[in-house]
Design a protein around this motif. Structure first.
Motif, PDB file in Angstrom:
ATOM      1  N   LEU A   1      33.307  28.752  -2.833  1.00  0.00           N
ATOM      2  CA  LEU A   1      33.665  29.824  -1.906  1.00  0.00           C
ATOM      3  C   LEU A   1      34.856  30.632  -2.429  1.00  0.00           C
ATOM      4  N   ALA A   2      35.788  29.947  -3.086  1.00  0.00           N
ATOM      5  CA  ALA A   2      36.984  30.623  -3.606  1.00  0.00           C
ATOM      6  C   ALA A   2      36.660  31.531  -4.787  1.00  0.00           C
ATOM      7  N   GLU A   3      35.477  31.363  -5.403  1.00  0.00           N
ATOM      8  CA  GLU A   3      35.089  32.228  -6.517  1.00  0.00           C
ATOM      9  C   GLU A   3      34.794  33.648  -6.058  1.00  0.00           C
ATOM     10  N   THR A   4      34.349  33.796  -4.815  1.00  0.00           N
ATOM     11  CA  THR A   4      33.896  35.094  -4.330  1.00  0.00           C
ATOM     12  C   THR A   4      34.964  35.848  -3.561  1.00  0.00           C
ATOM     13  N   THR A   5      35.873  35.125  -2.901  1.00  0.00           N
ATOM     14  CA  THR A   5      36.920  35.787  -2.131  1.00  0.00           C
ATOM     15  C   THR A   5      38.153  34.899  -2.081  1.00  0.00           C
ATOM     16  N   LYS A   6      39.314  35.524  -2.011  1.00  0.00           N
ATOM     17  CA  LYS A   6      40.566  34.772  -1.958  1.00  0.00           C
ATOM     18  C   LYS A   6      41.076  34.602  -0.526  1.00  0.00           C
ATOM     19  N   VAL A   7      40.346  35.117   0.442  1.00  0.00           N
ATOM     20  CA  VAL A   7      40.693  34.909   1.847  1.00  0.00           C
ATOM     21  C   VAL A   7      39.472  34.295   2.533  1.00  0.00           C
ATOM     22  N   LEU A   8      39.559  33.019   2.826  1.00  0.00           N
ATOM     23  CA  LEU A   8      38.430  32.285   3.389  1.00  0.00           C
ATOM     24  C   LEU A   8      38.637  32.073   4.887  1.00  0.00           C
ATOM     25  N   PRO A   9      37.807  32.695   5.727  1.00  0.00           N
ATOM     26  CA  PRO A   9      37.938  32.507   7.177  1.00  0.00           C
ATOM     27  C   PRO A   9      37.665  31.060   7.579  1.00  0.00           C
ATOM     28  N   TYR A  10      38.400  30.593   8.548  1.00  0.00           N
ATOM     29  CA  TYR A  10      38.196  29.231   9.041  1.00  0.00           C
ATOM     30  C   TYR A  10      36.761  29.014   9.530  1.00  0.00           C
ATOM     31  N   ASP A  11      36.210  29.997  10.196  1.00  0.00           N
ATOM     32  CA  ASP A  11      34.851  29.846  10.742  1.00  0.00           C
ATOM     33  C   ASP A  11      33.841  29.602   9.619  1.00  0.00           C
ATOM     34  N   LEU A  12      33.992  30.332   8.502  1.00  0.00           N
ATOM     35  CA  LEU A  12      33.094  30.142   7.363  1.00  0.00           C
ATOM     36  C   LEU A  12      33.269  28.753   6.762  1.00  0.00           C
ATOM     37  N   LEU A  13      34.494  28.335   6.603  1.00  0.00           N
ATOM     38  CA  LEU A  13      34.759  27.024   6.024  1.00  0.00           C
ATOM     39  C   LEU A  13      34.223  25.898   6.908  1.00  0.00           C
ATOM     40  N   MET A  14      34.433  26.008   8.209  1.00  0.00           N
ATOM     41  CA  MET A  14      33.941  24.963   9.112  1.00  0.00           C
ATOM     42  C   MET A  14      32.421  24.876   9.080  1.00  0.00           C
TER      43      MET A  14
ATOM     44  N   GLU B   1      30.414  25.803   6.457  1.00  0.00           N
ATOM     45  CA  GLU B   1      29.967  25.327   5.151  1.00  0.00           C
ATOM     46  C   GLU B   1      30.301  23.859   4.912  1.00  0.00           C
ATOM     47  N   LEU B   2      31.346  23.358   5.577  1.00  0.00           N
ATOM     48  CA  LEU B   2      31.791  21.982   5.346  1.00  0.00           C
ATOM     49  C   LEU B   2      31.404  21.030   6.465  1.00  0.00           C
ATOM     50  N   ASP B   3      30.729  21.542   7.477  1.00  0.00           N
ATOM     51  CA  ASP B   3      30.360  20.719   8.642  1.00  0.00           C
ATOM     52  C   ASP B   3      31.597  20.103   9.294  1.00  0.00           C
ATOM     53  N   VAL B   4      32.597  20.936   9.533  1.00  0.00           N
ATOM     54  CA  VAL B   4      33.824  20.510  10.186  1.00  0.00           C
ATOM     55  C   VAL B   4      33.825  21.078  11.602  1.00  0.00           C
ATOM     56  N   SER B   5      34.211  20.269  12.564  1.00  0.00           N
ATOM     57  CA  SER B   5      34.046  20.670  13.961  1.00  0.00           C
ATOM     58  C   SER B   5      35.233  21.412  14.558  1.00  0.00           C
ATOM     59  N   ASN B   6      36.437  21.254  13.973  1.00  0.00           N
ATOM     60  CA  ASN B   6      37.608  21.904  14.573  1.00  0.00           C
ATOM     61  C   ASN B   6      38.619  22.289  13.492  1.00  0.00           C
ATOM     62  N   VAL B   7      39.575  23.131  13.883  1.00  0.00           N
ATOM     63  CA  VAL B   7      40.560  23.665  12.940  1.00  0.00           C
ATOM     64  C   VAL B   7      41.467  22.567  12.399  1.00  0.00           C
ATOM     65  N   ARG B   8      41.879  21.634  13.250  1.00  0.00           N
ATOM     66  CA  ARG B   8      42.764  20.555  12.803  1.00  0.00           C
ATOM     67  C   ARG B   8      42.108  19.748  11.689  1.00  0.00           C
ATOM     68  N   GLU B   9      40.853  19.407  11.877  1.00  0.00           N
ATOM     69  CA  GLU B   9      40.129  18.640  10.858  1.00  0.00           C
ATOM     70  C   GLU B   9      39.986  19.448   9.566  1.00  0.00           C
ATOM     71  N   LEU B  10      39.740  20.739   9.709  1.00  0.00           N
ATOM     72  CA  LEU B  10      39.605  21.608   8.531  1.00  0.00           C
ATOM     73  C   LEU B  10      40.911  21.684   7.751  1.00  0.00           C
ATOM     74  N   GLU B  11      42.012  21.909   8.459  1.00  0.00           N
ATOM     75  CA  GLU B  11      43.304  22.034   7.782  1.00  0.00           C
ATOM     76  C   GLU B  11      43.707  20.719   7.117  1.00  0.00           C
ATOM     77  N   ASP B  12      43.421  19.602   7.770  1.00  0.00           N
ATOM     78  CA  ASP B  12      43.705  18.302   7.160  1.00  0.00           C
ATOM     79  C   ASP B  12      42.900  18.141   5.868  1.00  0.00           C
ATOM     80  N   PHE B  13      41.659  18.574   5.880  1.00  0.00           N
ATOM     81  CA  PHE B  13      40.812  18.479   4.687  1.00  0.00           C
ATOM     82  C   PHE B  13      41.364  19.351   3.562  1.00  0.00           C
ATOM     83  N   LEU B  14      41.728  20.590   3.884  1.00  0.00           N
ATOM     84  CA  LEU B  14      42.236  21.500   2.866  1.00  0.00           C
ATOM     85  C   LEU B  14      43.552  20.998   2.260  1.00  0.00           C
ATOM     86  N   ILE B  15      44.399  20.430   3.106  1.00  0.00           N
ATOM     87  CA  ILE B  15      45.700  19.940   2.625  1.00  0.00           C
ATOM     88  C   ILE B  15      45.540  18.649   1.822  1.00  0.00           C
TER      89      ILE B  15
END
Length: 259
Positions: A103-116, A118-132
């Motif tokens: 995803l980072a190959e195509t754009t340098k600003v990745l919306p949370y909704d897109l990431l959740m 594509e990654l099957d993540v249910s909420n923002v907290r879980e997504l941010e924990d994964f990214l960190i």
């Protein structure tokens, strides 16, 4: 030890392992490679002849799995689950990490909704924990989590294996970049040359002005000296005009006859 050096060492290890066995024994090596927490590139392993021999065999699904980890994403895996081996948790984590890189190959600003999504993540907290914890801490990406805008701003992302046919496109992109750089270099050199020329002209102009100022100073000094000497000669001569005039203006004494 940086991530690139670790990659090289792990790749070398698995290439040697894959070159030493054939057939079903390669399945274990592929699972181990795609589960390894510090390995994110698989093209060299894919190029091993023993691995390529899996095509068309009963173990061909492991070849397809390795190709997926080289170029694919978690969403693509879900589309082909019937034709691919069941993933172990470490493989799931690895494929989701690789998905972020794609995803980072195509754009340098990745919306949370897109990431959740594509990654099957249910909420923002879980997504941010994964990214960190699973991406930035590992070192495959660097960026900023923007909770207000609900996006991840990518500052760096490790590159993935080139997809088939992608090399020609990359060569074309690099060739265009090289041509642009050459043109920019020529333009910069021309500007430097122009600046040098203008600097020389400015120095010559400044020197000419200084010479003219000196000439004017000398002329004024010479004229002042002449004027001074003229006045000095006029006022200092004995019996000069001033003395003569003073003598004419002074009343003469009369002599009285003595009685």
């Amino acid at each position: 030890m940086d991530i690139e050096q670790r990659q090289a060492e792990h790749i070398e290890y698995f290439v040697k392992q894959a070159s030493a066995v054939r057939g079903s024994a390669l399945a274990t090596i592929i699972v181990d490679a795609t589960s390894h927490p510090s390995l994110f590139a698989f093209s060299e392993i894919l190029a091993v002849p023993n691995i390529l021999e899996l095509e068309g065999t009963e173990n061909s699904m492991y070849l397809y799995l390795l190709r997926l980890f080289a170029h694919g994403t978690w969403t693509e895996y879900k589309s082909f689950t019937g034709n691919l081996p069941q993933l172990v948790p470490d493989q799931v984590l690895k494929l989701k990490q690789l998905t972020v890189l794609t995803l980072a190959e195509t754009t340098k600003v990745l919306p949370y909704d897109l990431l959740m999504q594509e990654l099957d993540v249910s909420n923002v907290r879980e997504l941010e924990d994964f990214l960190i914890n699973e991406c930035m801490y590992v070192g495959i990406v660097r960026g900023k989590l923007d909770q207000l805008r609900r996006c991840f701003e990518v500052q760096f992302a490790a590159g993935r294996d080139l997809r088939p046919g992608q090399l020609a496109s990359m060569i074309e992109t690099l060739s265009d970049w090289l041509m642009t750089s050459d043109n920019l270099l020529v333009s910069i050199q021309e500007k430097i040359k122009w600046a040098d020329t203008m600097s020389q002209l400015d120095k010559k102009h400044h020197k000419d002005i200084e010479e003219k100022v000196e000439d004017v100073k000398k002329t004024l000094s010479f004229k002042a000296d002449i004027d001074y000497r003229g006045h000095e000669e006029i006022y200092s001569e004995p019996g000069g005009v001033m003395d003569y005039e003073e003598d004419r203006g002074r009343p003469k004494r009369r002599r009285h006859p003595m009685g």
